[in-house]
Design a protein around this motif. Structure first.
Motif, PDB file in Angstrom:
ATOM      1  N   GLY A  25       0.809  -0.968   0.515  1.00  0.00           N
ATOM      2  CA  GLY A  25       0.519   0.508  -0.029  1.00  0.00           C
ATOM      3  C   GLY A  25       1.232   1.276   0.019  1.00  0.00           C
ATOM      4  N   GLY A  26       2.158   0.734  -0.166  1.00  0.00           N
ATOM      5  CA  GLY A  26       2.999   2.227   0.078  1.00  0.00           C
ATOM      6  C   GLY A  26       2.789   2.579  -1.470  1.00  0.00           C
ATOM      7  N   GLY A  27       3.638   4.598  -1.391  1.00  0.00           N
ATOM      8  CA  GLY A  27       3.486   5.003  -2.560  1.00  0.00           C
ATOM      9  C   GLY A  27       3.665   6.492  -2.627  1.00  0.00           C
ATOM     10  N   LEU A  28       3.855   6.925  -3.803  1.00  0.00           N
ATOM     11  CA  LEU A  28       3.634   8.246  -3.683  1.00  0.00           C
ATOM     12  C   LEU A  28       2.910   9.670  -3.774  1.00  0.00           C
ATOM     13  CD1 LEU A  28       5.515  11.017  -4.405  1.00  0.00           C
ATOM     14  CD2 LEU A  28       5.283  10.341  -7.267  1.00  0.00           C
ATOM     15  N   VAL A  29       2.425  10.565  -2.552  1.00  0.00           N
ATOM     16  CA  VAL A  29       1.017  10.845  -3.293  1.00  0.00           C
ATOM     17  C   VAL A  29       1.329  12.656  -2.723  1.00  0.00           C
ATOM     18  CG1 VAL A  29       0.913  10.826  -0.791  1.00  0.00           C
ATOM     19  CG2 VAL A  29      -1.044  11.073  -2.298  1.00  0.00           C
ATOM     20  N   GLN A  30       0.000  13.548  -3.291  1.00  0.00           N
ATOM     21  CA  GLN A  30       0.595  14.099  -2.961  1.00  0.00           C
ATOM     22  C   GLN A  30      -0.030  14.753  -1.399  1.00  0.00           C
ATOM     23  OE1 GLN A  30      -1.834  16.344  -5.859  1.00  0.00           O
ATOM     24  NE2 GLN A  30       0.262  16.573  -7.663  1.00  0.00           N
ATOM     25  N   ALA A  31       0.238  16.334  -0.690  1.00  0.00           N
ATOM     26  CA  ALA A  31       0.598  16.538   0.530  1.00  0.00           C
ATOM     27  C   ALA A  31      -1.570  16.669   0.404  1.00  0.00           C
ATOM     28  CB  ALA A  31       1.277  18.136   0.525  1.00  0.00           C
TER      29      ALA A  31
END
Length: 121
Positions: A8-14
């Motif tokens: 479930g990890g990854g890159l996301v915007q604030a």
């Protein structure tokens, strides 16, 4: 032997959200505490949130009101719902569980391999 597998990890915007999952498999009689920790390079691993088998929860002050830890005892799985993410939440997130492999054995602590969470500003 017990394995913990995170996802479930990854890159996301604030301001965005992510949901982490961690399933325990292998020789398991019971699981007591399950939790999530995080670590930034050069820093100590810190507790994010944990939950007992009875559902009592504990959170780091920095995530209270934004993160929610939960578990499915039937699936030996712990979750971390992360909302309103901030750049300072960027870290490798590890799950942790205190497992009793056999009815006669003592609790042993196991760790997952970690999943990267990156929050961009």
């Amino acid at each position: 032997q017990v394995q913990l597998l995170e996802s479930g990890g990854g890159l996301v915007q604030a301001g965005g959200s992510l949901r982490l999952s961690c399933g325990a498999s292998g020789r398991i009689f019971s699981i007591n505490h399950m939790g999530w920790y995080r670590q930034v390079p050069g820093m100590q691993r810190e507790l994010v949130a944990d939950i007992t088998s009875g559902g009592s929860t504990n959170y780091a002050d920095s995530v209270k009101g934004r993160f929610t830890v939960s578990r499915d005892n039937a699936k030996n799985t712990v979750y971390l719902q992360m909302n309103s993410l901030k750049p300072e939440d960027t870290a490798v997130y590890y799950c942790n569980a205190d497992v009793q492999p056999y009815s006669w054995s003592s609790l042993r602590t196991y760790w997952g391999q970690g999943t990267q969470v990156t929050v961009s500003s």
